[in-house]
Design a protein around this motif. Structure first.
Motif, PDB file in Angstrom:
ATOM      1  N   PRO A  67       0.819  -1.218   0.000  1.00 12.08           N
ATOM      2  CA  PRO A  67       0.000   0.000   0.000  1.00 12.08           C
ATOM      3  C   PRO A  67       0.851   1.265   0.000  1.00 12.08           C
ATOM      4  O   PRO A  67       2.012   1.256   0.402  1.00 12.08           O
TER       5      PRO A  67
ATOM      6  N   LYS B  98       0.679   5.867   0.406  1.00 15.77           N
ATOM      7  CA  LYS B  98      -0.004   6.960   1.097  1.00 15.77           C
ATOM      8  C   LYS B  98      -0.696   7.888   0.098  1.00 15.77           C
ATOM      9  O   LYS B  98      -0.323   7.967  -1.057  1.00 15.77           O
TER      10      LYS B  98
ATOM     11  N   VAL C 176      -3.816   8.076  -1.182  1.00 15.76           N
ATOM     12  CA  VAL C 176      -4.624   7.553  -2.281  1.00 15.76           C
ATOM     13  C   VAL C 176      -5.910   8.359  -2.489  1.00 15.76           C
ATOM     14  O   VAL C 176      -6.340   8.583  -3.622  1.00 15.76           O
TER      15      VAL C 176
ATOM     16  N   LEU D 218      -4.515   0.033  -8.333  1.00 13.27           N
ATOM     17  CA  LEU D 218      -3.826   0.262  -7.065  1.00 13.27           C
ATOM     18  C   LEU D 218      -3.588  -1.045  -6.333  1.00 13.27           C
ATOM     19  O   LEU D 218      -4.191  -2.066  -6.664  1.00 13.27           O
TER      20      LEU D 218
ATOM     21  N   GLN E  21      -4.924  -3.158  -0.889  1.00 11.78           N
ATOM     22  CA  GLN E  21      -5.133  -2.562   0.440  1.00 11.78           C
ATOM     23  C   GLN E  21      -5.623  -1.126   0.349  1.00 11.78           C
ATOM     24  O   GLN E  21      -6.244  -0.615   1.279  1.00 11.78           O
ATOM     25  N   ASN E  22      -5.354  -0.444  -0.784  1.00  8.12           N
ATOM     26  CA  ASN E  22      -5.770   0.952  -0.954  1.00  8.12           C
ATOM     27  C   ASN E  22      -7.062   1.105  -1.749  1.00  8.12           C
ATOM     28  O   ASN E  22      -7.577   2.220  -1.885  1.00  8.12           O
TER      29      ASN E  22
ATOM     30  N   GLU F  75     -10.220   2.792  -0.150  1.00  9.90           N
ATOM     31  CA  GLU F  75     -10.024   4.227   0.066  1.00  9.90           C
ATOM     32  C   GLU F  75     -10.294   5.008  -1.215  1.00  9.90           C
ATOM     33  O   GLU F  75     -10.986   6.032  -1.200  1.00  9.90           O
TER      34      GLU F  75
ATOM     35  N   SER G 198      -4.926  10.360   5.047  1.00 13.60           N
ATOM     36  CA  SER G 198      -4.428   9.551   3.934  1.00 13.60           C
ATOM     37  C   SER G 198      -3.019   9.971   3.541  1.00 13.60           C
ATOM     38  O   SER G 198      -2.128   9.130   3.353  1.00 13.60           O
TER      39      SER G 198
ATOM     40  N   GLU H 105      -5.710   0.024   6.808  1.00 17.47           N
ATOM     41  CA  GLU H 105      -5.942  -0.627   5.522  1.00 17.47           C
ATOM     42  C   GLU H 105      -7.443  -0.813   5.291  1.00 17.47           C
ATOM     43  O   GLU H 105      -8.212  -1.028   6.219  1.00 17.47           O
TER      44      GLU H 105
END
Length: 512
Positions: free
Chosen positions: A116, A118, A120, A137, A140-141, A144, A254, A261
């Motif tokens: 992941p 930062k 996003v 992506l 895990q992102n 978001e 974020s 996550e």
């Protein structure tokens, strides 16, 4: 073959588009240009290892990677995936048919698995604004990014899945998120409640006033009196976040990598409680690649500074300007970045080094000079910016053993919301003013008009306590909030009297 892949870079709490160009040239080796930092330069070694472990051919020619705009510093490992895709496109190992439709970001492991990254959410917002179809992506992102409606988001586990998708062999399942539903469902879920607090009714009243007007407060009392316990429950009586506030708060978290996550929108007001050893930069933000500090992570919420005199003087002083302007500007030679910092400051402290000055049952062992020196660790200008000075006394055994239920956070929150509703109506049309604590001088004269009795009472207090002009403004704002809690259109003398009692640290006789 020349190809272009699109990514994003974070500046402040917003994102801008980055174009990653890859070109094949005669010779051997790899060159990355466009102001990459060391983490970006090192991406080549991670990419080559990932290609090997996923059965992809390592380029046998010279590859030139350009990251535009070339005058913007590119930092971090989030460019691993778009650079790898650009290299594969330039060597015709993947089709470039989807390159113009998707923003691609992700950090690669040596085996090709995606980690992941930062920021996003601001990346997704920017992709949507610029008309991209979607984003590819790390899985895990994905949730978001999926909070941005109308954007196709595909969360993938590794480089092999990205290659298969771009070549049209397989298509991962699109990630969907009901951001609004999750947001409203989580808004009223708290682990703490004011009904767990025995006694301390006058402290609850002070915190209710602070919540209703967005005022800063400091709790002064001996060890074990409940200062920290009360402060931690303050977010439970604050008005719920609006969707716009939630979006602003989530963007900051974020960018700082503070979201868990598979996170959704931040649904509850933040409560940040940094340790007293924190540095200036960690509190207000900054660094080589500027990141938000604790005051920005507390945006739209509460910043709690426990044992305030133990913080370094320089740390507390750099907080003064952001408290007034509700934002912090980080300036560097090449760039100036602004982070929002609209927070409520709640601080706590002992009244003296031993902690028992003015204690009803225990004697203070500190000399008068030591008490003065301890209090003077906090500057006058900082105390002036704190609206409510609240003296906390120990809870008696009778109060602790009482079985009658205390007032719940939900009941107090209802009164706070009603008072904030009056303020919202009052400040309609005023830019950047949402509660009484945000009023400037012009609004103060218009909204906080005292009758002759109230004005005489305040004049006497100013003369006796030798209060500053800023303290005068704070008293008027607090009195206006007390009147709002009473649903009273006018500020009455009793509202002024209650507001004056919350300036206890301004009294010349407070520390003897």
């Amino acid at each position: 073959m020349l190809v272009k892949v699109f990514g994003s870079a974070i500046t402040g709490v917003d994102a801008i588009r980055i174009t990653i160009e890859a070109d094949v040239a005669p010779g051997l080796g790899y060159v990355i240009v466009g102001l990459p930092d060391n983490a970006v330069k090192e991406s080549v070694d991670r990419i080559l290892s990932a290609l090997k472990h996923n059965g992809l051919s390592r380029p046998r020619t010279r590859i030139v990677i350009n990251m535009a705009p070339a005058d913007l510093k590119k930092a971090g490992s989030a460019y691993d995936l778009p650079i790898a895709v650009a290299m594969l496109g330039a060597t015709e190992q993947v089709s470039g048919a989807l390159f113009n439709d998707y923003v691609i970001m992700g950090e690669l492991s040596l085996d090709g698995a995606l980690k992941p990254v930062k920021g996003v959410l601001p990346m997704a917002i920017q992709a949507w604004r610029e008309g991209f179809k979607g984003m590819i992506l790390p899985e895990q992102n994905a949730r978001e990014a999926a909070m941005v409606a109308g954007l196709e988001v595909y969360g993938v586990a590794g480089l092999d899945a990205v290659v298969a998708m771009l070549n049209g062999l397989t298509k991962p399942e699109r990630t969907l998120a009901d951001a609004r539903g999750d947001f409203y469902e989580a808004q009223a879920q708290f682990d703490l409640d004011f009904n767990e607090v025995k006694g301390q009714e006058h402290i609850k009243r002070a915190l209710e006033i602070a919540a209703a007007g967005g005022h800063n407060a400091i709790l002064v009392g001996p060890p074990g009196a409940g200062k920290t316990m009360l402060a931690k429950r303050l977010p439970t009586i604050l008005p719920p976040l609006s969707l716009q506030e939630a979006l602003e708060t989530t963007k900051i978290h974020s960018v700082a990598g503070a979201l868990p996550e598979r996170a959704s929108l931040v649904a509850r007001r933040p409560f940040r409680s940094p340790h007293h050893t924190i540095s200036d930069v960690a509190l207000v933000g900054g660094g080589g690649h500027p990141q938000p500090g604790e005051i920005s992570l507390a945006h739209n919420g509460v910043l709690f500074l426990d044992e305030l005199p133990e913080f370094k003087r320089t740390v507390l002083e750099v907080m003064r300007q952001p408290m007034e302007e509700r934002r912090v500007t980080i300036s560097r030679a090449r760039i100036s970045i602004e982070f929002p910092a609209n927070f409520m400051l709640i601080a706590s402290m002992n009244p003296c080094p031993c902690g028992y000055y003015n204690h009803p049952d225990r004697d203070c062992s500190c000399a008068p000079l030591a008490v003065h020196r301890y209090l003077n660790k906090i500057s006058g200008p900082l105390l002036d910016r704190i609206d409510l000075h609240v003296e906390v006394t120990p809870v008696s055994f009778i109060e602790l053993s009482a079985t009658a239920p205390s007032e719940s956070s939900a009941v107090i929150r209802g009164r706070v919301i009603a008072a904030r509703s009056l303020q919202t109506t009052r400040f309609t049309g005023e830019t950047g003013v949402y509660c009484n604590a945000m009023m400037g001088s012009r609004l103060l004269k218009k909204v906080c008009v005292l009758d002759p009795a109230g004005a005489a009472l305040l004049r006497k207090a100013m003369e006796r306590l030798n209060l500053s002009a800023r303290a005068y403004d704070r008293i008027l704002k607090v009195a206006r909030t007390i009147a709002d809690l009473a649903a009273c259109a006018a500020i009455l003398p009793e509202h002024v009297a209650e507001a004056i009692q919350y300036r206890s640290l301004d009294r010349e006789d407070w520390a003897g």
